[in-house]
Design a protein around this motif. Structure first.
Motif, mmCIF file in Angstrom:
data_model
loop_
_atom_site.group_PDB
_atom_site.id
_atom_site.type_symbol
_atom_site.label_atom_id
_atom_site.label_comp_id
_atom_site.label_asym_id
_atom_site.label_seq_id
_atom_site.Cartn_x
_atom_site.Cartn_y
_atom_site.Cartn_z
ATOM 1 N N UNK A 127 0.824 -1.199 0.000
ATOM 2 C CA UNK A 127 0.000 0.000 0.000
ATOM 3 C C UNK A 127 0.864 1.256 0.000
ATOM 4 N N UNK A 128 0.301 2.347 -0.514
ATOM 5 C CA UNK A 128 1.042 3.602 -0.497
ATOM 6 C C UNK A 128 1.299 4.037 0.936
ATOM 7 N N UNK A 129 2.297 4.865 1.110
ATOM 8 C CA UNK A 129 2.827 5.148 2.428
ATOM 9 C C UNK A 129 1.806 5.731 3.392
ATOM 10 N N UNK A 181 6.126 2.153 -0.846
ATOM 11 C CA UNK A 181 5.389 2.580 -2.029
ATOM 12 C C UNK A 181 5.029 4.053 -1.850
ATOM 13 N N UNK A 182 5.881 4.976 -2.337
ATOM 14 C CA UNK A 182 5.631 6.406 -2.116
ATOM 15 C C UNK A 182 4.280 6.849 -2.661
ATOM 16 N N UNK A 183 3.669 7.746 -1.938
ATOM 17 C CA UNK A 183 2.349 8.244 -2.319
ATOM 18 C C UNK A 183 2.472 9.253 -3.464
ATOM 19 N N UNK A 282 12.031 14.800 -1.668
ATOM 20 C CA UNK A 282 12.200 14.882 -0.216
ATOM 21 C C UNK A 282 10.916 14.604 0.555
ATOM 22 N N UNK A 283 9.768 14.767 -0.097
ATOM 23 C CA UNK A 283 8.498 14.563 0.602
ATOM 24 C C UNK A 283 8.325 13.121 1.060
ATOM 25 N N UNK A 287 11.213 11.298 5.204
ATOM 26 C CA UNK A 287 10.545 10.462 6.219
ATOM 27 C C UNK A 287 11.027 9.009 6.193
ATOM 28 N N UNK A 288 11.313 8.487 5.000
ATOM 29 C CA UNK A 288 11.788 7.105 4.899
ATOM 30 C C UNK A 288 13.197 6.984 5.464
#
Length: 378
Positions: A127-129, A181-183, A282-283, A287-288
């Motif tokens: 799933x997306x983040x 899975x980046x949003x 960076x978005x 965070x990752x």
């Protein structure tokens, strides 16, 4: 126990594998992407069979995204588990329209129904983040374990959250994979805004049978796609590393060294970040990275697969950050075709990687460019 990581020589594409030899009769094998634009299908098939000595059994196959050059070789593999990014119906439709407007590059059938290609494999979607598990598929966990000799894997989740720990066990934990899975909802919002600005009908565009509407507005749609570039928004990022705390020596092979002698790298961390073709932003990156740092994983990364063949459009040089410090030096792998017409890799990206103590290593279609390293006694 012996571990080997290989960046296979397929040119303009991606084909990476890891093997954990637990004992002489059992080798766990992971593959991240398998495809090429450089090699003909028959050549790619031969390369895969040759590299794996005709043993095409794969324990886990990660698929970063659905570009042809990353997946047109997966049909030759026989995976037990396939892990890929979850896409919404709307996201899939945007990629389908892209196929019709710009270039036929995404395998939509595979996106919608991966079982059509892997009938016997267990499919897991990441799933997306920021996504919550869907109401109709609640079988989602924060962590899953895969016992390598287990033949019945149907009990595994069908959906997992981003940053779920996928733990590989052989009586005890030996390895972990953490997918992200980046949003890319913000891209959807930008796309909607552009469609509205151009006085196009979003609902008509999202219809399955929209060929006539697309044809009559193809120039406008091309401009929108070229300006927003959706191709590299949805790659599945994967962190891979041993769960052992032991520091051991590594032997690294590349280019002519592969045939003459090994180049010895002492205490190169096992950890690797696979980025597929993702555009570094960076978005989601910070965070990752913050998650990896707080869990003690970031400092264990010794190899980075530079996204999108070193293209400047994907900001590959931004894998580094002043706020998050990697091992120094660090191995930077770029998969690229020798005579590709995309201008890959960008010299700008390569120079910036060097400036950040990256050991930049080009893996092309030449068999002598294969990059592989291994370690004993993990």
């Amino acid at each position: 126990m012996q571990f080997t990581r290989t960046f296979h020589s397929v040119g303009q594409g991606a084909f990476y594998s890891e093997e954990i030899e637990l004992h002489p009769k059992r080798i766990f094998r992971m593959v991240y992407d398998c495809g090429s634009l450089t090699l003909k299908p028959s050549e790619l098939k031969k390369r895969i069979k040759s590299d794996f000595a005709n043993d095409l059994n794969i324990d886990i196959l990660f698929i970063s995204h659905f570009d042809i050059d990353h997946i047109n070789g997966v049909k030759y593999l026989q995976p037990k588990v396939v892990i890929l990014p979850f896409l919404t119906t709307e996201q899939i439709q945007i990629l389908r329209v892209y196929n019709k407007v710009v270039e036929n590059t995404f395998n939509i059938r595979f996106i919608e129904n991966p079982k059509s290609l892997f009938k016997d494999a267990h499919i897991i979607k990441v799933l997306t983040d920021t996504s919550e598990p869907s109401n109709d598929k609640p079988n989602t966990e924060k962590a899953i374990s895969i016992n390598i000799d287990e033949t019945n894997i149907v009990s595994l989740s069908k959906e997992i959250d981003s940053k779920t720990q996928i733990l590989i066990n052989d009586a005890y934990p030996v390895w972990e994979y953490i997918p992200l899975n980046p949003n890319w909802d913000k891209y959807i919002e930008k796309f909607r805004t552009k469609i509205k600005e151009k006085n196009l009908d979003w609902d008509k565009l999202m219809l399955p049978n929209n060929a006539g509407y697309i044809k009559s507005n193809i120039k406008i749609l091309k401009d929108i796609y070229h300006n927003l570039n959706p191709k590299n928004e949805h790659s599945l990022v994967v962190y891979s590393n041993s769960v052992s705390k032991t520091e051991v020596d590594n032997y690294f092979y590349h280019n002519f060294l592969f045939y003459l002698y090994p180049h010895y790298i002492r205490h190169l961390p096992f950890g690797c970040l696979y980025f597929g073709d993702i555009r570094i932003d960076n978005k989601w990156k910070e965070p990752f990275y913050d998650f990896l740092k707080k869990t003690g994983r970031l400092s264990k990364v010794g190899t980075i697969q530079i996204p999108h063949h070193g293209s400047y459009l994907s900001n590959g040089e931004k894998v580094f950050s002043d706020k998050f410090i990697f091992h120094n030096p660090i191995l930077c792998i770029i998969s690229v075709g020798n005579f590709n017409h995309f201008g890959h890799p960008s010299l700008h990206v390569v120079k910036e990687l060097h400036r950040n103590s990256g050991i930049v290593t080009m893996v092309t279609e030449s068999v002598t460019s294969v990059c592989s390293y291994y370690s004993y006694n993990i």
